[in-house]
Enzyme design. Structure first.
Site, short mmCIF file in Angstrom:
data_model
loop_
_atom_site.label_atom_id
_atom_site.label_comp_id
_atom_site.label_asym_id
_atom_site.label_seq_id
_atom_site.Cartn_x
_atom_site.Cartn_y
_atom_site.Cartn_z
N CYS A 82 0.82 -1.22 0.00
CA CYS A 82 0.00 0.00 0.00
C CYS A 82 0.84 1.26 0.00
O CYS A 82 2.00 1.26 0.43
CB CYS A 82 -0.88 0.09 1.25
SG CYS A 82 -2.08 -1.19 1.43
N GLY A 108 1.71 0.09 -5.07
CA GLY A 108 0.45 -0.60 -5.33
C GLY A 108 -0.08 -0.23 -6.68
O GLY A 108 -0.32 0.95 -6.95
N ASN A 185 -1.92 0.98 5.55
CA ASN A 185 -0.75 0.30 5.01
C ASN A 185 -0.20 -0.60 6.09
O ASN A 185 0.15 -0.14 7.17
CB ASN A 185 0.32 1.32 4.59
CG ASN A 185 1.58 0.65 4.06
OD1 ASN A 185 1.55 -0.49 3.62
ND2 ASN A 185 2.69 1.36 4.13
N GLY A 186 -0.14 -1.90 5.83
CA GLY A 186 0.37 -2.85 6.81
C GLY A 186 -0.44 -4.13 6.80
O GLY A 186 -1.12 -4.46 5.83
N TYR A 328 14.60 -2.26 -1.00
CA TYR A 328 13.91 -2.37 -2.29
C TYR A 328 12.68 -1.49 -2.46
O TYR A 328 12.51 -0.85 -3.48
CB TYR A 328 13.49 -3.83 -2.52
CG TYR A 328 12.60 -4.03 -3.72
CD1 TYR A 328 13.08 -3.84 -5.01
CD2 TYR A 328 11.27 -4.41 -3.57
CE1 TYR A 328 12.26 -4.01 -6.12
CE2 TYR A 328 10.43 -4.58 -4.66
CZ TYR A 328 10.93 -4.38 -5.94
OH TYR A 328 10.12 -4.54 -7.02
#
Length: 543
Positions: A82, A108, A185-186, A328
Site C-alpha cells: 500500500c 500498489g 498500510n500494513g 527495495y
C-alpha cells in the site's frame, strides 16, 4: 491492508519454523535446507498463550495472507502492499492526493481511491481497479471530489481478490456519530481473531480486508470523542499499521507502536498539512518534509483552524522499522525512517564489495531499477567500471498471458534487454537488491551469457530471504523462497552464475550500527517481533 478470506484463515493458524542458528554449518550443507525437526511455537490467543505443535496437518500453504501470484516470469521481488497520501487545508486536496498517489504508484498498482470532504462536511469516495491514472482518467471523477481535505490509497490485490472493487481503499463508512474514512498500510496479525469476535457479536463485514476490522472496532467503542475511539481500537490491534482517518472536520495519522511501515508529515507553502508513505510524494506537491509520525503516535489536524495536536496512541514498544523499505520498496529519492534511501543502498553495495569482491571482473552492472545504487556502491568500492548493461522495458505487461513457454521466454527479453557492447567478452558483476525465488536471476544470467558475457558473477545487496513477511509485504511461501530451500552453492547452480554472494546479516547490521536493533529483519533472521494470534473457532452457520 486487504487480505483474502481464504488466506486469512491460514494466517490465523500460522506456524513459524524456528531453527537453531546454523552458523558455519550452513557452509557445508548442500541444496535442501528444510530442518529434519520442526519446533513448536507459542501463539498468542485470547485466553493466553497456546503451544501449537508443528504438525504437518496444521501447516498452512503460505505464511503470509497475500498471494504472490502465478506468474513465474514476473519480477522476482516482494511487493509492498500500500501507499498512503493525506492532505488537509488546501482547496485542491483531492488533486494533490491524486498527484501524490501517482508518485507512490510503485507501492500498489492494482487499485486506487480517494475520499474527500466537501464544503458541506459530507465525505465522498471514488475508487477503482487499475493504475491511478486509469482510475482517475476521467476528469469528472476528480472534479466530483472538491473540498479542503482528502486521503488517498494505492494497493496491490490479494489472493482471489484481483477484481474485487469492494476491497479497494479508502473505506468510507457511516456510524452513529457521522462518517469516517480510513486508509491502511500494513497487516494485522490478529485480524481473524478480531473478526471472529466481532461477527459473534453481530458485526457484518462487506470485504475480506483486515482494514474493515478497524472500522468495526471504532464503531463499537464506547469511548468519546473519536480520538479516544481510535485509541481504543488500536490498543486491540497487533501487527503493522500506518493509518489515515478522515472525518468532516479532522484528519488523524496513526502509526503502530513498532513503526513497521513508514508515514511522514510535511507542510505546503499555504500551510496545508500533508501525510504520505514516502517523502517523494511530499516533494512532488511542494510539501516540505517536517518529520515522521512516531511509532505509537496519533497526529490530529483540525481543518477548521489547522491546529495540529499529537497524542500517544499506545505505549511505544521496541522500534522495528521494515529494513526492506531501504533495500527495495521505497524510491531512492525518498527519505524513509530518517535515512536517504539512495545512501542506504549505496552503502549496501559498498559493504557487499568489501565482503565479497569479484576477482578479475571487468564491469559492474545493476539489475534495474532498484539495483542501481547498490551496484554503484559496489563499483566504487571495488574500483571497477560501472555501466548500465541491462535496460528495463516498462510497458511489456505480465508475461504469463503468453500462450506457450517459448513465447514467454522471448517476452522476458522485452522486460530486460542486455547492452551487448557493455557485456560481450567481459567478466560481468551483476548487482541486484534481493533474490527471492530465483526465477528472474536465472533468466538474467542466461540473457547475459547469450549476449556474450565471458563470466557472470551475481551479487545480492541483502541477506538471503528465508522467511515470509507478516507485516504487509507480499512475499512467497517459505517453500518458494530459494534460499530457504537451498544453500549458497545450490542457489548458484540453480541460477547458473559463475559465482554468487549475498550481503551478510552481520554486515547489514554493521551498516546501521547502533540502530540495527530498530529494524525488522525477520525475512532474513526469522526473528518475528509480533507473532500471529491463534483465532478462536468461528461461529457455526445458522440453519
Amino acid at each position: 491492508m486487504g487480505i483474502a478470506a481464504a488466506a486469512a484463515t491460514s494466517t490465523s493458524r500460522l506456524l513459524l519454523h524456528h531453527r537453531a542458528a546454523a552458523g558455519s554449518d550452513r557452509q557445508h550443507q548442500h541444496h535442501l535446507r528444510y530442518p529434519s525437526t520442526q519446533f513448536p511455537i507459542s501463539l498468542r490467543c485470547g485466553s493466553g498463550r497456546r503451544e501449537v505443535p508443528a504438525a504437518g496437518a496444521l501447516l498452512p500453504d503460505r505464511v503470509t495472507p497475500f498471494s504472490y501470484g502465478v506468474d513465474e516470469d514476473a519480477d522476482d521481488h516482494p511487493r509492498e502492499e500500500c501507499g498512503l497520501v493525506g492532505v488537509v487545508g488546501d482547496p485542491d486536496a483531492s488533486s494533490l492526493c491524486y498527484l501524490g498517489l501517482q508518485k507512490l504508484q510503485h507501492r500498489g498498482e492494482e487499485g486506487a481511491g480517494i475520499v474527500a470532504v466537501g464544503g458541506d462536511g459530507k465525505l465522498k469516495s471514488v475508487t477503482g481497479l487499475g493504475l491511478v491514472a486509469d482510475v482517475f482518467g476521467d476528469p469528472s471523477r476528480l472534479a466530483s471530489l472538491p473540498g479542503p481535505a482528502a486521503i488517498g490509497h494505492v494497493r496491490y490485490s490479494t489472493a482471489g481478490a484481483a477484481a474485487s472493487l469492494r476491497n479497494v481503499q479508502p473505506f468510507l463508512a457511516g456510524y452513529r456519530f457521522g462518517q469516517v474514512a480510513v486508509a491502511h498500510n500494513g497487516n494485522l496479525v490478529n485480524y481473524q481473531a478480531l473478526r471472529n469476535k466481532l461477527e459473534a457479536r453481530g458485526s457484518i463485514f462487506n470485504t475480506s480486508s483486515d482494514t474493515e476490522v478497524i472500522l468495526h472496532l471504532i464503531a463499537t467503542s464506547l469511548s468519546r470523542p473519536l480520538l479516544a475511539r481510535v485509541c481504543d481500537a488500536c490498543e486491540r490491534l497487533a501487527g503493522a499499521y500506518s493509518l489515515l482517518f478522515l472525518t468532516a472536520d479532522k484528519m488523524f495519522a496513526v502509526r503502530d507502536p513498532h513503526g513497521f511501515r513508514p508515514l511522514v508529515m510535511g507542510r505546503r507553502p499555504n500551510g496545508a498539512v500533508v501525510f504520505a508513505s514516502e517523502t517523494c510524494a511530499l516533494d512532488l506537491i511542494d510539501a516540505a518534509y517536517e518529520r515522521e509520525v512516531q511509532p505509537g503516535e496519533v497526529v490530529v489536524v483540525d481543518r477548521r483552524d489547522m491546529s495540529v495536536a499529537s497524542a500517544c496512541l499506545v505505549p511505544q514498544r521496541p522500534r522495528r522499522a521494515c529494513v526492506f523499505e531501504h533495500i527495495y520498496f521505497s524510491l531512492p529519492n525518498s527519505v524513509v525512517f530518517s535515512h536517504a534511501v539512495h545512501e542506504r543502498r549505496t552503502a549496501f553495495g559498498r559493504a557487499l564489495a568489501e565482503e565479497s569482491p569479484a576477482q578479475g571482473a571487468d564491469v559492474v552492472i545493476p539489475v534495474p531499477d532498484s539495483g542501481f545504487y547498490a551496484a554503484l556502491g559496489f563499483a566504487r568500492a571495488s574500483g571497477l567500471e560501472f555501466q548500465q548493461g541491462l535496460i528495463r522495458w516498462h510497458y511489456s505487461g505480465r508475461s504469463f498471458i503468453q500462450p506457450t513457454q517459448a513465447i514467454r521466454d522471448l517476452a522476458v527479453k522485452l522486460k530486460l534487454a542486455p547492452v551487448r557492447g557493455v557485456i560481450a567478452g567481459k567478466s560481468v558483476v551483476v548487482v541486484d537488491d534481493s533474490l527471492v525465488r530465483g526465477t528472474t536471476s536465472s533468466k538474467i544470467v542466461r540473457l547475459l551469457r547469450d549476449a556474450g558475457a565471458r563470466e557472470v558473477h551475481m551479487r545480492i545487496a541483502s541477506p538471503p530471504v528465508v522467511g515470509s513477511c507478516l507485516y504487509g509485504i507480499d512475499t512467497p511461501s517459505e517453500g518458494e523462497l530459494i534460499s530457504n530451500r537451498m544453500d549458497l552453492e545450490g542457489v548458484r547452480r540453480e541460477i547458473g552464475s559463475d559465482s554468487l554472494a549475498f550481503l551478510s546479516l552481520d554486515k547489514l547490521h554493521g551498516i546501521y550500527g547502533e540502530e540495527a536493533g530498530d529494524y525488522c529483519d525477520a525475512c532474513f533472521s526469522r526473528k518475528y517481533p509480533v507473532l500471529p494470534t491463534l483465532a478462536d473457532p468461528a461461529a457455526e452457520p445458522e440453519e
